[in-house]
Motif scaffolding. Sequence first.
Motif, PDB file in Angstrom:
ATOM      1  N   LYS A 153     -22.440  -6.692 -23.399  1.00  0.00           N
ATOM      2  CA  LYS A 153     -22.841  -5.565 -24.247  1.00  0.00           C
ATOM      3  C   LYS A 153     -24.012  -4.775 -23.678  1.00  0.00           C
ATOM      4  O   LYS A 153     -24.216  -3.615 -24.051  1.00  0.00           O
ATOM      5  CB  LYS A 153     -23.168  -6.046 -25.655  1.00  0.00           C
ATOM      6  CG  LYS A 153     -24.402  -6.898 -25.771  1.00  0.00           C
ATOM      7  CD  LYS A 153     -24.653  -7.272 -27.234  1.00  0.00           C
ATOM      8  CE  LYS A 153     -25.883  -8.144 -27.387  1.00  0.00           C
ATOM      9  NZ  LYS A 153     -26.124  -8.504 -28.814  1.00  0.00           N
ATOM     10  N   THR A 194     -13.585  -3.989 -29.626  1.00  0.00           N
ATOM     11  CA  THR A 194     -14.762  -3.765 -28.802  1.00  0.00           C
ATOM     12  C   THR A 194     -15.198  -2.311 -28.889  1.00  0.00           C
ATOM     13  O   THR A 194     -14.462  -1.446 -29.386  1.00  0.00           O
ATOM     14  CB  THR A 194     -14.491  -4.119 -27.321  1.00  0.00           C
ATOM     15  OG1 THR A 194     -13.851  -3.017 -26.664  1.00  0.00           O
ATOM     16  CG2 THR A 194     -13.620  -5.351 -27.193  1.00  0.00           C
ATOM     17  N   SER A 195     -16.382  -2.041 -28.381  1.00  0.00           N
ATOM     18  CA  SER A 195     -16.872  -0.661 -28.350  1.00  0.00           C
ATOM     19  C   SER A 195     -16.099   0.177 -27.352  1.00  0.00           C
ATOM     20  O   SER A 195     -16.258   1.399 -27.308  1.00  0.00           O
ATOM     21  CB  SER A 195     -18.363  -0.648 -28.003  1.00  0.00           C
ATOM     22  OG  SER A 195     -18.594  -1.299 -26.764  1.00  0.00           O
ATOM     23  N   ASP A 196     -15.237  -0.477 -26.555  1.00  0.00           N
ATOM     24  CA  ASP A 196     -14.391   0.223 -25.590  1.00  0.00           C
ATOM     25  C   ASP A 196     -12.925   0.218 -26.022  1.00  0.00           C
ATOM     26  O   ASP A 196     -12.050   0.482 -25.215  1.00  0.00           O
ATOM     27  CB  ASP A 196     -14.547  -0.436 -24.210  1.00  0.00           C
ATOM     28  CG  ASP A 196     -14.124   0.475 -23.068  1.00  0.00           C
ATOM     29  OD1 ASP A 196     -14.281   1.705 -23.209  1.00  0.00           O
ATOM     30  OD2 ASP A 196     -13.632  -0.041 -22.046  1.00  0.00           O
ATOM     31  N   LEU A 215     -16.966  -9.176 -20.578  1.00  0.00           N
ATOM     32  CA  LEU A 215     -17.517  -8.088 -21.378  1.00  0.00           C
ATOM     33  C   LEU A 215     -18.989  -8.391 -21.674  1.00  0.00           C
ATOM     34  O   LEU A 215     -19.304  -9.433 -22.249  1.00  0.00           O
ATOM     35  CB  LEU A 215     -16.747  -7.938 -22.685  1.00  0.00           C
ATOM     36  CG  LEU A 215     -15.260  -7.604 -22.543  1.00  0.00           C
ATOM     37  CD1 LEU A 215     -14.592  -7.572 -23.917  1.00  0.00           C
ATOM     38  CD2 LEU A 215     -15.055  -6.284 -21.819  1.00  0.00           C
ATOM     39  N   VAL A 260     -20.336  -2.967 -23.023  1.00  0.00           N
ATOM     40  CA  VAL A 260     -19.202  -3.099 -23.947  1.00  0.00           C
ATOM     41  C   VAL A 260     -19.464  -4.263 -24.892  1.00  0.00           C
ATOM     42  O   VAL A 260     -19.577  -5.414 -24.451  1.00  0.00           O
ATOM     43  CB  VAL A 260     -17.873  -3.322 -23.200  1.00  0.00           C
ATOM     44  CG1 VAL A 260     -16.721  -3.526 -24.188  1.00  0.00           C
ATOM     45  CG2 VAL A 260     -17.573  -2.147 -22.267  1.00  0.00           C
ATOM     46  N   ARG A 291     -17.280  -5.462 -17.382  1.00  0.00           N
ATOM     47  CA  ARG A 291     -17.542  -4.157 -17.976  1.00  0.00           C
ATOM     48  C   ARG A 291     -18.866  -4.277 -18.738  1.00  0.00           C
ATOM     49  O   ARG A 291     -18.942  -4.952 -19.779  1.00  0.00           O
ATOM     50  CB  ARG A 291     -16.422  -3.742 -18.922  1.00  0.00           C
ATOM     51  CG  ARG A 291     -15.079  -3.513 -18.227  1.00  0.00           C
ATOM     52  CD  ARG A 291     -14.046  -2.963 -19.191  1.00  0.00           C
ATOM     53  NE  ARG A 291     -12.716  -2.985 -18.612  1.00  0.00           N
ATOM     54  CZ  ARG A 291     -11.604  -2.647 -19.267  1.00  0.00           C
ATOM     55  NH1 ARG A 291     -11.694  -2.239 -20.534  1.00  0.00           N
ATOM     56  NH2 ARG A 291     -10.425  -2.711 -18.679  1.00  0.00           N
ATOM     57  N   GLU A 292     -19.886  -3.651 -18.214  1.00  0.00           N
ATOM     58  CA  GLU A 292     -21.190  -3.666 -18.867  1.00  0.00           C
ATOM     59  C   GLU A 292     -21.246  -2.575 -19.927  1.00  0.00           C
ATOM     60  O   GLU A 292     -20.546  -1.569 -19.850  1.00  0.00           O
ATOM     61  CB  GLU A 292     -22.296  -3.483 -17.833  1.00  0.00           C
ATOM     62  CG  GLU A 292     -22.384  -4.634 -16.829  1.00  0.00           C
ATOM     63  CD  GLU A 292     -23.432  -4.411 -15.766  1.00  0.00           C
ATOM     64  OE1 GLU A 292     -24.434  -5.137 -15.758  1.00  0.00           O
ATOM     65  OE2 GLU A 292     -23.246  -3.480 -14.940  1.00  0.00           O
TER      66      GLU A 292
END
Length: 422
Positions: free
Chosen positions: A37, A118-120, A35, A101, A98-99
Amino acid sequence: MTSVPHFPVIIVGGGQAGLSVSHNLKKQGIEHLVLEKNRIGHSWRNDRWDSFCLVTPNWQCRLPDYPYQGSDPTGYMVKDEIVAYLEGFAEMVKPPIREGVAVTRLSRGAHGGFDLETSDGPMTADQVVVATGGYDIPIVPPYAHALSRDVVQMHSVDYRNPDQLPPGAVLVVGSGQSGVQIMEDLYIAGRQVHLCVGPAPRSPRQYRGKDATEWLMEMGYYKLTVDKHPLGDRAKEKTNHYMSGRAGGHEIDLRRFALQGVKLHGSMAGMDGTTVRFADDLAKNLDDADEVYVSIRRDIDAYIAKAGIDAPEEPPFVPVWAPDGVPDAIPDAIDCAAEGISAIVWAIGFRPNYGWIELPAFDGRGNPKFRRGVSPVDGLYFIGLPWLNTWGSGRFLGVAEDSAYLAEVMRARIDARQPVAA
Protein backbone atom coordinates in the motif's frame (compact mmCIF):
# COMPACT_ATOMS: atom_id res chain seq x y z
CA MET A 1 -16.70 -6.65 -20.12
CA THR A 2 -13.24 -6.23 -18.60
CA SER A 3 -11.88 -9.44 -17.09
CA VAL A 4 -10.66 -9.41 -13.48
CA PRO A 5 -6.89 -10.09 -13.17
CA HIS A 6 -6.18 -13.48 -11.61
CA PHE A 7 -2.99 -14.74 -9.96
CA PRO A 8 -2.04 -18.10 -8.47
CA VAL A 9 -0.75 -16.27 -5.37
CA ILE A 10 -1.18 -12.71 -4.11
CA ILE A 11 1.01 -11.46 -1.26
CA VAL A 12 -0.46 -8.54 0.71
CA GLY A 13 2.42 -6.51 2.11
CA GLY A 14 5.82 -5.67 0.65
CA GLY A 15 7.98 -5.57 3.80
CA GLN A 16 10.72 -8.05 4.62
CA ALA A 17 8.19 -10.85 5.17
CA GLY A 18 6.30 -10.34 1.92
CA LEU A 19 9.49 -9.92 -0.09
CA SER A 20 10.91 -13.10 1.46
CA VAL A 21 7.84 -15.07 0.39
CA SER A 22 8.16 -13.59 -3.09
CA HIS A 23 11.80 -14.66 -3.28
CA ASN A 24 10.94 -18.24 -2.34
CA LEU A 25 7.96 -18.39 -4.69
CA LYS A 26 10.22 -17.28 -7.55
CA LYS A 27 12.59 -20.12 -6.64
CA GLN A 28 9.61 -22.49 -6.76
CA GLY A 29 8.56 -21.09 -10.15
CA ILE A 30 5.17 -19.95 -8.82
CA GLU A 31 3.59 -16.94 -10.49
CA HIS A 32 2.49 -14.31 -7.98
CA LEU A 33 1.93 -10.63 -7.27
CA VAL A 34 2.95 -8.50 -4.29
CA LEU A 35 0.66 -5.62 -3.30
CA GLU A 36 2.19 -2.91 -1.08
CA LYS A 37 0.00 0.00 0.00
CA ASN A 38 2.97 2.36 0.41
CA ARG A 39 6.48 1.62 -0.86
CA ILE A 40 9.18 -0.86 0.06
CA GLY A 41 10.72 0.03 3.42
CA HIS A 42 7.94 2.47 4.33
CA SER A 43 7.54 1.53 7.99
CA TRP A 44 11.29 1.53 8.63
CA ARG A 45 11.71 4.83 6.81
CA ASN A 46 8.61 6.70 8.00
CA ASP A 47 7.45 5.16 11.28
CA ARG A 48 10.67 5.25 13.34
CA TRP A 49 12.37 8.02 15.28
CA ASP A 50 15.61 9.60 14.05
CA SER A 51 17.99 7.76 16.41
CA PHE A 52 16.26 4.38 15.95
CA CYS A 53 18.49 1.34 15.59
CA LEU A 54 18.15 -2.42 15.87
CA VAL A 55 18.37 -3.96 19.32
CA THR A 56 19.66 -7.24 17.86
CA PRO A 57 23.13 -7.49 16.26
CA ASN A 58 23.54 -7.17 12.52
CA TRP A 59 24.55 -10.82 12.16
CA GLN A 60 20.94 -11.71 12.93
CA CYS A 61 19.84 -10.00 9.70
CA ARG A 62 19.40 -13.11 7.57
CA LEU A 63 16.85 -12.50 4.87
CA PRO A 64 16.74 -15.46 2.45
CA ASP A 65 19.95 -15.66 0.38
CA TYR A 66 20.75 -12.12 1.58
CA PRO A 67 22.62 -12.04 4.91
CA TYR A 68 23.92 -8.79 6.38
CA GLN A 69 26.19 -7.15 3.80
CA GLY A 70 28.19 -4.72 5.96
CA SER A 71 31.47 -4.78 7.83
CA ASP A 72 30.11 -4.61 11.39
CA PRO A 73 28.27 -7.88 12.13
CA THR A 74 28.30 -7.28 15.89
CA GLY A 75 27.00 -3.72 15.53
CA TYR A 76 23.41 -2.49 15.30
CA MET A 77 22.12 -0.93 12.10
CA VAL A 78 20.57 2.52 12.35
CA LYS A 79 17.38 3.43 10.52
CA ASP A 80 18.91 4.46 7.18
CA GLU A 81 21.07 1.32 7.11
CA ILE A 82 18.02 -0.87 7.75
CA VAL A 83 16.18 0.78 4.85
CA ALA A 84 19.23 0.30 2.61
CA TYR A 85 19.46 -3.37 3.62
CA LEU A 86 15.82 -3.97 2.77
CA GLU A 87 16.08 -2.07 -0.51
CA GLY A 88 19.16 -4.11 -1.41
CA PHE A 89 17.22 -7.29 -0.74
CA ALA A 90 14.36 -6.05 -2.94
CA GLU A 91 16.83 -5.28 -5.73
CA MET A 92 18.10 -8.88 -5.54
CA VAL A 93 14.61 -10.38 -5.43
CA LYS A 94 13.11 -8.14 -8.13
CA PRO A 95 9.61 -9.03 -6.96
CA PRO A 96 6.53 -8.61 -9.14
CA ILE A 97 5.24 -5.80 -6.96
CA ARG A 98 2.72 -2.99 -7.28
CA GLU A 99 3.48 -0.23 -4.81
CA GLY A 100 0.81 2.23 -3.72
CA VAL A 101 -1.93 -0.41 -3.94
CA ALA A 102 -4.02 -1.07 -0.83
CA VAL A 103 -6.17 -4.15 -0.30
CA THR A 104 -9.48 -3.12 1.23
CA ARG A 105 -11.34 -6.44 1.25
CA LEU A 106 -10.46 -10.12 1.11
CA SER A 107 -13.22 -12.72 0.85
CA ARG A 108 -13.85 -16.20 -0.47
CA GLY A 109 -14.50 -16.21 -4.19
CA ALA A 110 -17.14 -18.12 -6.09
CA HIS A 111 -14.40 -20.00 -7.92
CA GLY A 112 -13.10 -21.48 -4.65
CA GLY A 113 -10.18 -19.07 -4.39
CA PHE A 114 -10.24 -15.51 -3.11
CA ASP A 115 -11.67 -12.18 -4.21
CA LEU A 116 -9.68 -9.06 -3.42
CA GLU A 117 -10.89 -5.49 -3.62
CA THR A 118 -7.97 -3.10 -4.01
CA SER A 119 -7.34 0.56 -4.73
CA ASP A 120 -6.27 -0.65 -8.19
CA GLY A 121 -9.47 -2.56 -8.86
CA PRO A 122 -10.71 -6.10 -8.17
CA MET A 123 -8.42 -9.13 -8.39
CA THR A 124 -8.71 -12.84 -7.70
CA ALA A 125 -6.20 -15.39 -6.43
CA ASP A 126 -5.99 -19.09 -5.70
CA GLN A 127 -3.90 -18.46 -2.59
CA VAL A 128 -3.23 -15.35 -0.47
CA VAL A 129 -0.40 -14.54 1.92
CA VAL A 130 -1.07 -11.85 4.56
CA ALA A 131 2.28 -10.17 5.25
CA THR A 132 1.04 -6.93 6.76
CA GLY A 133 2.49 -7.47 10.25
CA GLY A 134 0.74 -6.62 13.48
CA TYR A 135 1.59 -2.92 13.95
CA ASP A 136 -1.33 -1.21 12.24
CA ILE A 137 -3.32 0.78 14.80
CA PRO A 138 -1.45 2.81 17.46
CA ILE A 139 -2.88 2.14 20.92
CA VAL A 140 -3.97 5.16 22.97
CA PRO A 141 -6.38 4.59 25.89
CA PRO A 142 -9.84 6.23 25.76
CA TYR A 143 -9.15 8.31 28.87
CA ALA A 144 -6.40 10.19 26.98
CA HIS A 145 -9.18 12.50 25.74
CA ALA A 146 -9.73 13.68 29.31
CA LEU A 147 -6.27 15.26 29.51
CA SER A 148 -5.97 19.02 29.17
CA ARG A 149 -5.22 20.25 25.66
CA ASP A 150 -2.33 22.21 27.16
CA VAL A 151 -0.38 18.92 27.19
CA VAL A 152 0.67 17.70 23.74
CA GLN A 153 0.00 14.00 23.16
CA MET A 154 1.85 11.89 20.62
CA HIS A 155 2.17 8.19 19.86
CA SER A 156 5.61 6.64 19.43
CA VAL A 157 4.88 6.06 15.73
CA ASP A 158 4.88 9.85 15.26
CA TYR A 159 7.85 10.65 17.52
CA ARG A 160 11.02 11.67 15.68
CA ASN A 161 13.28 13.63 18.06
CA PRO A 162 13.17 15.75 21.24
CA ASP A 163 13.03 19.04 19.30
CA GLN A 164 9.66 17.96 17.93
CA LEU A 165 8.13 18.40 21.39
CA PRO A 166 7.45 21.70 23.17
CA PRO A 167 9.95 22.81 25.83
CA GLY A 168 9.45 21.23 29.23
CA ALA A 169 9.34 17.83 30.84
CA VAL A 170 8.01 14.79 28.95
CA LEU A 171 6.03 11.82 30.26
CA VAL A 172 6.70 8.59 28.34
CA VAL A 173 4.04 5.93 28.89
CA GLY A 174 5.30 2.38 28.42
CA SER A 175 8.58 0.60 29.11
CA GLY A 176 8.79 -1.77 26.19
CA GLN A 177 11.56 -1.39 23.62
CA SER A 178 10.12 1.79 22.10
CA GLY A 179 9.31 3.41 25.44
CA VAL A 180 12.70 2.95 27.08
CA GLN A 181 14.59 3.99 23.94
CA ILE A 182 12.51 7.15 23.51
CA MET A 183 13.01 7.84 27.22
CA GLU A 184 16.78 7.55 26.72
CA ASP A 185 16.64 9.73 23.61
CA LEU A 186 14.93 12.48 25.59
CA TYR A 187 17.26 12.04 28.58
CA ILE A 188 20.37 12.35 26.39
CA ALA A 189 18.91 15.57 24.96
CA GLY A 190 18.76 16.99 28.49
CA ARG A 191 15.00 16.82 28.93
CA GLN A 192 13.39 16.02 32.28
CA VAL A 193 11.70 12.68 31.71
CA HIS A 194 8.94 10.85 33.59
CA LEU A 195 8.43 7.19 32.68
CA CYS A 196 5.42 4.98 33.35
CA VAL A 197 6.95 1.55 33.92
CA GLY A 198 4.90 -1.39 32.71
CA PRO A 199 5.46 -5.17 32.93
CA ALA A 200 7.98 -5.49 30.08
CA PRO A 201 10.99 -7.74 30.84
CA ARG A 202 14.61 -6.73 30.29
CA SER A 203 17.70 -8.50 29.03
CA PRO A 204 21.45 -8.32 29.53
CA ARG A 205 23.38 -6.85 26.65
CA GLN A 206 26.97 -8.03 27.13
CA TYR A 207 27.47 -10.84 29.61
CA ARG A 208 30.55 -12.92 30.30
CA GLY A 209 32.38 -11.78 27.22
CA LYS A 210 29.62 -11.94 24.59
CA ASP A 211 26.41 -10.25 23.56
CA ALA A 212 23.61 -12.11 25.31
CA THR A 213 21.94 -12.81 21.96
CA GLU A 214 25.09 -14.67 20.84
CA TRP A 215 24.95 -16.88 23.92
CA LEU A 216 21.24 -17.54 23.35
CA MET A 217 21.95 -18.46 19.74
CA GLU A 218 24.55 -21.00 20.84
CA MET A 219 22.13 -22.37 23.43
CA GLY A 220 19.51 -23.06 20.76
CA TYR A 221 16.99 -20.58 22.14
CA TYR A 222 16.22 -19.15 18.71
CA LYS A 223 15.46 -22.63 17.35
CA LEU A 224 12.80 -23.23 20.02
CA THR A 225 9.44 -23.53 18.27
CA VAL A 226 6.22 -22.23 19.74
CA ASP A 227 4.75 -25.73 20.02
CA LYS A 228 7.64 -26.65 22.36
CA HIS A 229 7.72 -23.36 24.26
CA PRO A 230 6.75 -23.70 27.95
CA LEU A 231 4.05 -21.05 27.43
CA GLY A 232 2.74 -22.51 24.17
CA ASP A 233 0.62 -20.04 22.20
CA ARG A 234 0.75 -17.61 25.12
CA ALA A 235 4.34 -16.86 24.09
CA LYS A 236 2.84 -14.78 21.26
CA GLU A 237 1.46 -12.36 23.85
CA LYS A 238 4.73 -11.75 25.71
CA THR A 239 6.39 -8.35 25.40
CA ASN A 240 9.91 -8.27 23.97
CA HIS A 241 12.82 -7.74 26.36
CA TYR A 242 14.12 -4.20 26.43
CA MET A 243 17.74 -3.25 25.80
CA SER A 244 19.45 -0.95 23.31
CA GLY A 245 21.70 -1.05 20.27
CA ARG A 246 22.47 2.66 20.52
CA ALA A 247 26.13 3.77 20.59
CA GLY A 248 27.44 0.22 20.25
CA GLY A 249 24.76 -1.41 22.36
CA HIS A 250 24.07 -1.47 26.09
CA GLU A 251 21.56 -2.80 28.55
CA ILE A 252 18.96 -0.53 30.07
CA ASP A 253 18.57 -0.55 33.84
CA LEU A 254 15.70 1.76 34.75
CA ARG A 255 16.93 1.91 38.33
CA ARG A 256 20.13 3.59 37.15
CA PHE A 257 18.11 6.11 35.17
CA ALA A 258 16.17 6.85 38.35
CA LEU A 259 19.46 7.65 40.10
CA GLN A 260 20.32 9.96 37.19
CA GLY A 261 17.11 11.96 37.44
CA VAL A 262 14.48 10.13 35.41
CA LYS A 263 11.27 10.02 37.46
CA LEU A 264 9.75 6.55 37.45
CA HIS A 265 6.06 5.82 38.04
CA GLY A 266 3.85 2.77 37.97
CA SER A 267 1.56 1.91 35.08
CA MET A 268 -0.75 4.65 33.87
CA ALA A 269 -4.14 4.38 35.62
CA GLY A 270 -6.01 7.39 34.26
CA MET A 271 -6.00 11.13 33.67
CA ASP A 272 -8.27 14.10 34.02
CA GLY A 273 -7.53 17.76 33.34
CA THR A 274 -3.84 18.16 34.10
CA THR A 275 -3.76 15.26 36.58
CA VAL A 276 -2.38 11.84 35.67
CA ARG A 277 -2.75 8.83 37.98
CA PHE A 278 -0.56 5.77 38.37
CA ALA A 279 -1.05 2.22 39.61
CA ASP A 280 0.90 1.08 42.67
CA ASP A 281 2.97 -1.43 40.71
CA LEU A 282 6.32 0.27 40.11
CA ALA A 283 8.28 -1.89 42.56
CA LYS A 284 6.70 -5.09 41.23
CA ASN A 285 7.33 -4.18 37.59
CA LEU A 286 10.98 -3.33 38.27
CA ASP A 287 11.44 -6.55 40.27
CA ASP A 288 9.77 -8.69 37.59
CA ALA A 289 11.93 -7.17 34.83
CA ASP A 290 15.05 -7.83 36.90
CA GLU A 291 14.00 -11.40 37.60
CA VAL A 292 13.86 -12.08 33.86
CA TYR A 293 17.23 -10.33 33.45
CA VAL A 294 18.79 -12.49 36.19
CA SER A 295 17.18 -15.67 34.84
CA ILE A 296 18.81 -15.10 31.45
CA ARG A 297 22.17 -14.68 33.19
CA ARG A 298 21.56 -17.89 35.17
CA ASP A 299 20.76 -19.81 31.98
CA ILE A 300 23.95 -18.54 30.36
CA ASP A 301 25.95 -19.45 33.49
CA ALA A 302 24.54 -22.97 33.43
CA TYR A 303 25.34 -23.37 29.73
CA ILE A 304 28.93 -22.14 30.25
CA ALA A 305 29.45 -24.51 33.18
CA LYS A 306 27.99 -27.54 31.38
CA ALA A 307 30.00 -26.89 28.19
CA GLY A 308 33.20 -26.15 30.13
CA ILE A 309 33.66 -22.80 28.39
CA ASP A 310 36.37 -20.47 29.63
CA ALA A 311 34.46 -17.22 30.04
CA PRO A 312 35.14 -14.24 32.31
CA GLU A 313 33.24 -14.13 35.59
CA GLU A 314 30.83 -11.32 36.41
CA PRO A 315 29.61 -10.10 39.79
CA PRO A 316 26.03 -10.94 40.79
CA PHE A 317 23.31 -8.44 40.00
CA VAL A 318 22.51 -6.00 42.80
CA PRO A 319 19.68 -3.45 42.42
CA VAL A 320 21.06 0.08 42.65
CA TRP A 321 17.78 1.81 43.47
CA ALA A 322 14.37 0.89 44.81
CA PRO A 323 11.22 3.00 45.07
CA ASP A 324 10.58 1.73 48.60
CA GLY A 325 13.87 3.26 49.70
CA VAL A 326 12.74 6.79 48.85
CA PRO A 327 9.79 7.71 51.12
CA ASP A 328 6.97 9.62 49.40
CA ALA A 329 9.07 9.95 46.22
CA ILE A 330 6.63 7.92 44.10
CA PRO A 331 3.28 9.71 44.13
CA ASP A 332 0.14 7.94 42.91
CA ALA A 333 -0.77 11.06 40.92
CA ILE A 334 0.97 14.16 39.61
CA ASP A 335 -0.14 17.46 38.17
CA CYS A 336 1.37 18.04 34.72
CA ALA A 337 1.29 21.82 35.17
CA ALA A 338 3.11 21.65 38.51
CA GLU A 339 5.70 19.22 37.14
CA GLY A 340 6.23 21.26 33.98
CA ILE A 341 5.14 18.34 31.77
CA SER A 342 4.38 19.74 28.33
CA ALA A 343 4.03 16.48 26.38
CA ILE A 344 3.13 12.81 26.68
CA VAL A 345 4.51 10.13 24.36
CA TRP A 346 2.38 6.99 24.27
CA ALA A 347 4.52 3.88 23.75
CA ILE A 348 2.09 1.13 24.67
CA GLY A 349 2.04 -0.65 21.35
CA PHE A 350 -0.21 -1.33 18.41
CA ARG A 351 -3.16 -3.46 17.39
CA PRO A 352 -3.30 -5.33 14.10
CA ASN A 353 -5.98 -4.39 11.59
CA TYR A 354 -7.58 -7.42 10.04
CA GLY A 355 -10.97 -5.82 9.48
CA TRP A 356 -10.51 -6.12 5.74
CA ILE A 357 -10.33 -9.93 5.91
CA GLU A 358 -13.83 -11.42 5.73
CA LEU A 359 -12.87 -15.02 6.40
CA PRO A 360 -13.18 -17.36 9.43
CA ALA A 361 -9.46 -17.13 10.12
CA PHE A 362 -9.47 -15.62 13.62
CA ASP A 363 -10.01 -16.67 17.20
CA GLY A 364 -12.45 -15.10 19.65
CA ARG A 365 -9.99 -12.27 20.41
CA GLY A 366 -9.47 -11.37 16.77
CA ASN A 367 -6.04 -12.98 16.48
CA PRO A 368 -5.23 -14.98 13.34
CA LYS A 369 -5.29 -18.74 13.74
CA PHE A 370 -2.45 -20.64 12.10
CA ARG A 371 0.11 -23.39 12.45
CA ARG A 372 3.48 -22.24 11.15
CA GLY A 373 1.60 -19.55 9.26
CA VAL A 374 -0.85 -21.93 7.58
CA SER A 375 -4.42 -20.81 8.29
CA PRO A 376 -7.33 -23.25 8.73
CA VAL A 377 -8.85 -21.37 5.78
CA ASP A 378 -7.61 -23.36 2.80
CA GLY A 379 -5.18 -21.28 0.75
CA LEU A 380 -4.70 -18.47 3.30
CA TYR A 381 -1.40 -17.84 5.07
CA PHE A 382 0.13 -15.40 7.57
CA ILE A 383 3.78 -14.40 7.95
CA GLY A 384 5.92 -11.84 9.75
CA LEU A 385 4.23 -12.24 13.15
CA PRO A 386 5.98 -12.93 16.47
CA TRP A 387 6.23 -16.63 17.24
CA LEU A 388 4.77 -17.67 13.91
CA ASN A 389 7.09 -20.61 14.53
CA THR A 390 10.10 -19.35 16.50
CA TRP A 391 11.23 -16.22 18.38
CA GLY A 392 12.77 -14.86 15.18
CA SER A 393 9.61 -15.20 13.08
CA GLY A 394 8.68 -11.54 13.34
CA ARG A 395 12.25 -10.37 12.70
CA PHE A 396 15.01 -10.49 10.12
CA LEU A 397 16.36 -13.64 11.76
CA GLY A 398 13.55 -16.13 11.22
CA VAL A 399 11.65 -14.92 8.18
CA ALA A 400 13.81 -16.89 5.71
CA GLU A 401 12.84 -20.23 7.23
CA ASP A 402 9.19 -19.22 7.60
CA SER A 403 8.87 -17.98 4.01
CA ALA A 404 10.59 -21.08 2.58
CA TYR A 405 8.17 -23.30 4.50
CA LEU A 406 5.10 -21.43 3.21
CA ALA A 407 6.42 -21.54 -0.35
CA GLU A 408 6.76 -25.33 -0.07
CA VAL A 409 3.20 -25.61 1.29
CA MET A 410 1.88 -23.53 -1.61
CA ARG A 411 3.89 -25.58 -4.11
CA ALA A 412 2.45 -28.80 -2.70
CA ARG A 413 -1.07 -27.39 -2.83
CA ILE A 414 -0.65 -26.38 -6.48
CA ASP A 415 0.83 -29.78 -7.40
CA ALA A 416 -1.99 -31.64 -5.64
CA ARG A 417 -4.55 -29.83 -7.79
CA GLN A 418 -2.80 -30.44 -11.07
CA PRO A 419 -4.45 -33.12 -13.26
CA VAL A 420 -2.59 -36.42 -13.23
CA ALA A 421 -1.11 -37.35 -16.63
CA ALA A 422 -2.44 -40.55 -18.24
